[in-house]
Scaffold this motif. Structure first.
Motif, PDB file in Angstrom:
ATOM      1  N   GLU A   8     -19.305  36.404 -20.705  1.00 48.96           N
ATOM      2  CA  GLU A   8     -20.523  36.460 -21.508  1.00 48.96           C
ATOM      3  C   GLU A   8     -20.349  35.691 -22.815  1.00 48.96           C
ATOM      4  N   GLN A   9     -19.133  35.813 -23.397  1.00 53.23           N
ATOM      5  CA  GLN A   9     -18.875  35.069 -24.627  1.00 53.23           C
ATOM      6  C   GLN A   9     -18.891  33.564 -24.371  1.00 53.23           C
ATOM      7  N   ALA A  10     -18.309  33.148 -23.251  1.00 49.77           N
ATOM      8  CA  ALA A  10     -18.324  31.722 -22.911  1.00 49.77           C
ATOM      9  C   ALA A  10     -19.754  31.242 -22.678  1.00 49.77           C
ATOM     10  N   LEU A  11     -20.573  32.100 -22.034  1.00 52.34           N
ATOM     11  CA  LEU A  11     -21.964  31.738 -21.815  1.00 52.34           C
ATOM     12  C   LEU A  11     -22.714  31.666 -23.149  1.00 52.34           C
ATOM     13  N   ASN A  12     -22.369  32.552 -24.054  1.00 48.99           N
ATOM     14  CA  ASN A  12     -22.976  32.498 -25.392  1.00 48.99           C
ATOM     15  C   ASN A  12     -22.609  31.190 -26.100  1.00 48.99           C
ATOM     16  N   GLN A  13     -21.355  30.778 -25.879  1.00 44.41           N
ATOM     17  CA  GLN A  13     -20.948  29.503 -26.473  1.00 44.41           C
ATOM     18  C   GLN A  13     -21.766  28.343 -25.890  1.00 44.41           C
ATOM     19  N   ALA A  14     -22.027  28.414 -24.564  1.00 48.48           N
ATOM     20  CA  ALA A  14     -22.856  27.383 -23.934  1.00 48.48           C
ATOM     21  C   ALA A  14     -24.269  27.414 -24.501  1.00 48.48           C
ATOM     22  N   ARG A  15     -24.816  28.611 -24.708  1.00 52.93           N
ATOM     23  CA  ARG A  15     -26.143  28.724 -25.320  1.00 52.93           C
ATOM     24  C   ARG A  15     -26.131  28.166 -26.747  1.00 52.93           C
ATOM     25  N   HIS A  16     -25.065  28.524 -27.484  1.00 54.17           N
ATOM     26  CA  HIS A  16     -24.966  28.045 -28.868  1.00 54.17           C
ATOM     27  C   HIS A  16     -24.867  26.517 -28.914  1.00 54.17           C
ATOM     28  N   LEU A  17     -24.099  25.944 -27.979  1.00 60.09           N
ATOM     29  CA  LEU A  17     -23.964  24.488 -27.936  1.00 60.09           C
ATOM     30  C   LEU A  17     -25.312  23.830 -27.645  1.00 60.09           C
ATOM     31  N   THR A  18     -26.072  24.430 -26.741  1.00 64.52           N
ATOM     32  CA  THR A  18     -27.395  23.885 -26.422  1.00 64.52           C
ATOM     33  C   THR A  18     -28.343  24.024 -27.610  1.00 64.52           C
ATOM     34  N   ALA A  19     -28.308  25.198 -28.263  1.00 67.26           N
ATOM     35  CA  ALA A  19     -29.176  25.388 -29.424  1.00 67.26           C
ATOM     36  C   ALA A  19     -28.836  24.389 -30.523  1.00 67.26           C
ATOM     37  N   LEU A  20     -27.542  24.157 -30.756  1.00 71.11           N
ATOM     38  CA  LEU A  20     -27.124  23.190 -31.778  1.00 71.11           C
ATOM     39  C   LEU A  20     -27.557  21.770 -31.392  1.00 71.11           C
TER      40      LEU A  20
END
Length: 432
Positions: free
Chosen positions: A40-52
């Protein structure tokens, strides 16, 4: 008598095995939870990368992008290739509300229209960041099939006039999974070390607790043994006083009355003297039976059958029909003989005082490697709650007997007889 279960090592070993099983379950659950949290944390990082990435691209987005303006496309392309398209991001798409791809680094997708699913429309309308596994069989993903498993991550961006667009990145799923495993790898050693430390702490505590329990049990057994010894001494004193006093005197009186009956000439007086002598002998017999009850015989010399015969004989004088079934060839160690005698003594005392029985049957036998004593009566039986009432009334004979039997590694049971009438009390202990 000390049981093998008194050993400290056995309960500690059992505790250690149970602890290992429990810790294994905790470790498995913990690792599963850590893995899920890491994913879930890795997926959050993917979401954060997309948002950035979306914020970087949005600075170059204007209304011309929707109409296919070359300068607008060039501006977005420049920032996309310079700042966005790096591992793990492999593809970028920008969608209009109508499902048209207004921008992609794959030029063949420009202008194509595909239906948006419910989640994509929700993000387009409300904002937020969503992610899902790419369906590479879908028509809009036909140019991504060569990348392997992908994750689609999308969020909302807006043109300067407020028109919402859907910004979407395609990222390698293996990269997200790898990030999750890397995060899990950081926490797994912490969990394992914590569980090992807990085991190293608990096992010595369990050992100390088992030793304390064993010591307490040993002290309890010693105290019980001292109580029994003190009781034996007191009973021996009472039995000795009865035997050396009233029994001897009455025996002498019986002999004198019998001798006087032989010398008296008057038949009536002689008959009266014989009757008196017989009554005195009966009294002596009763007293001797009572002495046997107060202080048991030496079982090593008299033997268990003889000692039990004396016990059973005490009930005969109360007109209770008694039978004793014991194989003369059965031999048990002295400690077992003593325990069976004490058990039979307490059971017959209960029958005499509480059962109102007309018949009692005592059986001693060997069943395999076990010595078994059974006392059956046809009395009133055991009423529900009788044990609790007996304890409240200070009658703890059976409870103390049960403790003695358990300390010897045996078992005491008492319940209704055949057909629910009477009582069957049973002692079972290792025959030695």
């Amino acid at each position: 008598m000390r049981r093998s279960s008194d050993s400290v090592a056995r309960p500690v070993l059992a505790f250690a095995l149970i602890s290992l099983i429990a810790m294994g379950l905790v470790a498995t659950s913990g690792l599963f939870l850590i893995r899920r949290l890491a994913d879930e944390q890795a997926l959050n990082q993917a979401r954060h990368l997309t948002a950035l990435s979306s914020r970087v691209v949005q600075r170059q987005v204007d209304e011309g992008l929707i109409t296919g303006d070359a300068e607008s496309l060039s501006a977005v392309t420049s920032v996309t290739f310079d700042y966005i398209l790096y591992e793990p991001i492999l593809r970028v798409k920008i969608w209009s509300a109508e499902g048209q791809i207004v921008y992609s680094d794959e030029l063949r997708l420009l202008g194509r229209t595909y239906p948006l699913d419910a989640e994509e429309r929700r993000v387009l309308a409300e904002g937020g960041v969503a992610a899902e596994v790419s369906d590479l069989q879908a028509p809009e993903n036909s140019f991504e099939r060569g990348f392997g498993e992908l994750m689609e991550v999308y969020t909302q961006i807006k043109t300067p006039d407020g028109t919402p667009l859907l910004f979407e990145t395609y990222q390698r799923r293996s990269s997200i999974v790898g990030n999750g495993r890397a995060l899990a790898g950081r926490f797994t050693p912490v969990l394992v070390v914590t569980l090992v430390a807990l085991a190293l702490l608990l096992i010595p505590l369990a050992w100390a607790l088992a030793r304390r329990v064993r010591q307490t049990q040993s002290e309890r057994q010693s105290l019980m043994q001292r109580v029994i010894q003190s009781s034996d001494i007191e009973r021996r004193r009472i039995a000795g006083d009865l035997h050396d006093g009233p029994v001897q005197e009455l025996s002498g009186l019986s002999m004198q009355l019998s001798a006087a009956a032989e010398t008296v000439a008057d038949p009536a007086a002689s008959a009266a003297l014989r009757t008196s002598a017989s009554a005195v002998r009966g009294t002596v017999k009763t007293l001797r039976s009572a002495i046997v009850g107060v202080y048991p015989p030496n079982l090593q010399h008299a033997g268990l059958p003889a000692a039990l015969s004396d016990l059973v004989a005490r009930l005969e004088r109360d007109e209770t029909h008694t039978t004793l079934d014991i194989d003369p060839g059965v031999r048990f160690p002295p400690t077992v003989d003593e325990l069976l005698y004490r058990a039979c003594q307490e059971m017959l005392r209960n029958v005499e005082e509480h059962a109102a029985a007309s018949a009692v049957h005592v059986t001693v036998r060997r069943e395999g490697d076990r010595a078994v004593l059974e006392v059956r009566d046809d009395g009133e039986g055991i009423a529900p709650g009788a044990a609790a009432h007996a304890r409240e009334g200070g009658h703890m004979g059976l409870e103390i007997l049960g403790d003695l039997v358990r300390d010897a590694g045996g078992q005491l049971t008492a319940g209704p007889g055949d057909g629910g009438s009477g009582t069957v009390a049973r002692v079972e202990v290792a025959a030695g």
